[in-house]
Design a protein around this motif. Sequence first.
Motif, PDB file in Angstrom:
ATOM      1  N   SER A 121       2.018   1.271   4.986  1.00  0.00           N
ATOM      2  CA  SER A 121       1.000   2.277   4.686  1.00  0.00           C
ATOM      3  C   SER A 121       0.887   3.336   5.778  1.00  0.00           C
ATOM      4  O   SER A 121       0.259   4.372   5.580  1.00  0.00           O
ATOM      5  CB  SER A 121      -0.360   1.611   4.468  1.00  0.00           C
ATOM      6  OG  SER A 121      -0.763   0.913   5.632  1.00  0.00           O
TER       7      SER A 121
ATOM      8  N   HIS B 299       5.042  -2.680  11.986  1.00  0.00           N
ATOM      9  CA  HIS B 299       4.164  -1.684  11.390  1.00  0.00           C
ATOM     10  C   HIS B 299       3.956  -1.958   9.913  1.00  0.00           C
ATOM     11  O   HIS B 299       4.814  -2.541   9.251  1.00  0.00           O
ATOM     12  CB  HIS B 299       4.759  -0.278  11.563  1.00  0.00           C
ATOM     13  CG  HIS B 299       4.989   0.076  12.996  1.00  0.00           C
ATOM     14  ND1 HIS B 299       4.005   0.576  13.799  1.00  0.00           N
ATOM     15  CD2 HIS B 299       6.091  -0.031  13.781  1.00  0.00           C
ATOM     16  CE1 HIS B 299       4.475   0.771  15.010  1.00  0.00           C
ATOM     17  NE2 HIS B 299       5.743   0.407  15.025  1.00  0.00           N
ATOM     18  N   LYS B 300       2.829  -1.501   9.405  1.00  0.00           N
ATOM     19  CA  LYS B 300       2.540  -1.590   7.978  1.00  0.00           C
ATOM     20  C   LYS B 300       3.162  -0.392   7.279  1.00  0.00           C
ATOM     21  O   LYS B 300       3.157   0.718   7.815  1.00  0.00           O
ATOM     22  CB  LYS B 300       1.034  -1.590   7.735  1.00  0.00           C
ATOM     23  CG  LYS B 300       0.322  -2.786   8.331  1.00  0.00           C
ATOM     24  CD  LYS B 300      -1.155  -2.713   8.063  1.00  0.00           C
ATOM     25  CE  LYS B 300      -1.761  -1.676   9.008  1.00  0.00           C
ATOM     26  NZ  LYS B 300      -3.212  -1.593   8.967  1.00  0.00           N
TER      27      LYS B 300
END
Length: 129
Positions: free
Chosen positions: A7, A4-5
């Motif tokens: 952000s 996952h990022k």
Amino acid sequence: MANHKGSEGVVKIGTSTISEIKDWSLSESADTIEDTVMGDTARTRQSSLTSASGSLSAFWDETDTAGQGAMTVGAAVSLNLYPEGSASGDKYAALAAIITEAGTSAAMDGMVEATFSFESNGAVTWATV
């Protein structure tokens, strides 16, 4: 393998999303108790009490009274830390926490920022939205 990022992350106090979060961290640990006895050839240990601590930083938002405004030094809060977002099926860490430090900084060529540190008041629970 899923990844996952950063952000995608979200931080909430209870159900209120804290605005302008830049980053957060959570570290869990366990104490150990030595139980080595005569005749043992190596030290042995038992797991004992667990604890957690962490921090978060944000762009300062004085209008976020239910989020940043609730994180005053000494405040007891219910933190929910979502590393992959807060949609159905996402994992998150839930913990009762005490805010141990709060700071604000400003630079002529930057944004006004807020930082907060916390310690757990009980166990961390990992759950799914």
